[in-house]
Motif scaffolding. Structure first.
Motif, short mmCIF file in Angstrom:
data_model
loop_
_atom_site.label_atom_id
_atom_site.label_comp_id
_atom_site.label_asym_id
_atom_site.label_seq_id
_atom_site.Cartn_x
_atom_site.Cartn_y
_atom_site.Cartn_z
N HIS A 194 10.37 -25.50 49.10
CA HIS A 194 9.59 -24.59 48.80
C HIS A 194 9.83 -23.34 47.69
CE1 HIS A 194 4.96 -22.87 48.25
NE2 HIS A 194 6.25 -22.25 48.31
N ARG A 195 10.62 -22.39 48.37
CA ARG A 195 11.32 -21.02 47.39
C ARG A 195 11.57 -22.37 45.90
NH1 ARG A 195 15.33 -18.27 51.49
NH2 ARG A 195 15.08 -17.32 49.92
N PHE A 196 12.74 -22.96 46.29
CA PHE A 196 13.34 -23.29 45.05
C PHE A 196 11.70 -23.98 44.04
CE2 PHE A 196 14.97 -27.31 42.43
CZ PHE A 196 15.68 -26.69 42.05
N ALA A 197 11.62 -24.82 44.69
CA ALA A 197 10.52 -25.60 43.58
C ALA A 197 9.15 -24.83 43.31
CB ALA A 197 9.51 -26.53 44.21
N PRO A 224 -0.92 -26.97 39.76
CA PRO A 224 -2.39 -26.60 38.83
C PRO A 224 -1.44 -26.06 37.88
CG PRO A 224 -1.91 -24.40 39.78
CD PRO A 224 -0.93 -25.72 41.08
N ASP A 225 -0.46 -26.16 37.43
CA ASP A 225 -0.38 -26.56 35.88
C ASP A 225 0.69 -27.20 35.66
OD1 ASP A 225 2.83 -26.04 37.27
OD2 ASP A 225 3.01 -23.94 36.39
N GLY A 226 0.46 -28.85 36.75
CA GLY A 226 1.36 -29.32 35.94
C GLY A 226 3.40 -29.54 35.97
N TRP A 227 3.88 -29.25 36.01
CA TRP A 227 4.97 -28.52 36.23
C TRP A 227 6.06 -29.31 37.44
CZ3 TRP A 227 8.17 -29.39 31.93
CH2 TRP A 227 8.10 -28.74 31.13
N PHE A 228 6.74 -29.81 37.63
CA PHE A 228 7.41 -30.64 38.94
C PHE A 228 6.53 -30.09 40.45
CE2 PHE A 228 10.72 -28.71 36.25
CZ PHE A 228 11.41 -29.10 36.41
N GLU A 229 5.12 -31.34 39.72
CA GLU A 229 4.46 -31.53 40.74
C GLU A 229 4.40 -32.13 42.47
OE1 GLU A 229 1.01 -33.66 39.01
OE2 GLU A 229 0.58 -32.09 38.10
N TYR A 230 4.27 -32.30 43.24
CA TYR A 230 4.74 -33.00 43.88
C TYR A 230 4.11 -33.25 45.26
CZ TYR A 230 5.67 -28.35 46.03
OH TYR A 230 5.45 -26.88 46.40
N ASP A 231 3.91 -34.45 46.17
CA ASP A 231 3.10 -34.17 47.10
C ASP A 231 3.99 -34.23 48.54
OD1 ASP A 231 1.31 -35.51 45.47
OD2 ASP A 231 1.41 -37.28 45.50
N GLY A 232 2.73 -33.75 49.36
CA GLY A 232 3.66 -33.53 50.39
C GLY A 232 3.77 -32.13 51.40
N ASP A 233 4.58 -31.34 52.04
CA ASP A 233 5.24 -30.15 52.37
C ASP A 233 6.48 -30.11 51.94
OD1 ASP A 233 2.67 -29.69 53.84
OD2 ASP A 233 3.14 -30.16 55.43
N LEU A 284 9.23 -34.05 40.95
CA LEU A 284 9.80 -32.99 42.27
C LEU A 284 9.33 -34.53 42.93
CD1 LEU A 284 10.37 -29.42 43.05
CD2 LEU A 284 9.53 -31.13 45.03
N ASP A 285 10.70 -34.49 43.43
CA ASP A 285 10.52 -35.71 44.52
C ASP A 285 11.23 -35.02 46.09
OD1 ASP A 285 9.56 -37.89 43.08
OD2 ASP A 285 10.91 -38.08 42.84
N PRO A 286 10.53 -34.76 46.98
CA PRO A 286 10.61 -33.83 48.52
C PRO A 286 11.96 -34.92 48.76
CG PRO A 286 8.26 -34.10 48.63
CD PRO A 286 9.07 -34.60 46.99
N PRO A 287 12.57 -34.22 49.24
CA PRO A 287 13.39 -34.79 50.40
C PRO A 287 12.99 -36.61 51.23
CG PRO A 287 14.00 -32.87 50.99
CD PRO A 287 12.68 -33.27 49.97
N ASP A 288 14.17 -37.45 50.84
CA ASP A 288 13.31 -38.62 51.48
C ASP A 288 14.97 -40.34 51.60
OD1 ASP A 288 11.32 -40.17 53.03
OD2 ASP A 288 10.89 -41.30 50.91
N ALA A 289 14.45 -40.50 51.84
CA ALA A 289 14.97 -41.80 52.09
C ALA A 289 16.16 -41.86 52.18
CB ALA A 289 14.36 -42.63 51.15
#
Length: 186
Positions: A17-20, A2-11, A39-44
């Protein structure tokens, strides 16, 4: 988010989650644009990456992207590639490493981002040739090729205060003449 800081898609996993969420709480008080965060979830093969662009609004450009990589209970921060968000092969003067619980690491990351956000930056422009951004407190190139000092902090303070180093002479370590324009970016 909702507030725009470190937005991310996915789970995110529980640790991520706790860190973010802890980082987002701290970021809400920052005097910066939330749209400059990501914010980019772990990937690749990359861990969770939280990054922040430092911009020069007058030049309409990103001058530095800094970020942290969270890999389990290990956090590493430094300048990151502005598109791949990878850490450099050789750590810069901005680099740090920490270990701990997700909330502790988020606090450490927030402290680090806040220190960088508070650092003054100046833009030195040579008409028709180049434009460099420097941390005004150390003379280091911002997003520089090698992060070596461009001029000493004393010289830079004199430049910022008077527009000149040692009278009319530009006395940097790389042989450039005096810049045509020096402006404070942040």
């Amino acid at each position: 988010m909702p507030d725009g800081w470190f937005e991310y898609d996915g789970d995110l996993g529980e640790t991520e989650h706790r860190f973010a969420e802890a980082l987002r709480v701290r970021a809400a008080a920052w005097r910066a644009n939330p749209l400059d965060s990501r914010l980019d979830p772990p990937d690749a093969g990359l861990p969770l990456v939280a990054s922040l662009d430092l911009t020069d609004p007058a030049a309409h450009c990103v001058i530095l992207t800094v970020g942290v990589h969270l890999d389990g209970r290990i956090l590493r921060g430094d300048e990151v590639h502005n598109q791949l968000f990878t850490l450099p092969d050789e750590p810069t003067s901005l680099a740090f490493t920490a270990t701990g619980e997700p909330e502790e690491l988020a606090a450490r990351a927030a402290d680090w981002f806040e220190v960088i956000l508070r650092r003054p930056i100046v833009s030195c422009v040579w008409t028709l040739t180049r434009n460099l951004h420097l941390f005004a407190d150390t003379g280091e190139l911002v997003g520089g090729l090698d992060n070596r000092s461009f001029c000493s902090p004393v010289q830079l303070a004199r430049l910022v205060a008077t527009g000149h180093l040692d009278g009319e002479r530009w006395a940097d370590r790389r042989g450039y003449r005096q810049p045509d324009v020096v402006t404070r970016v942040r």
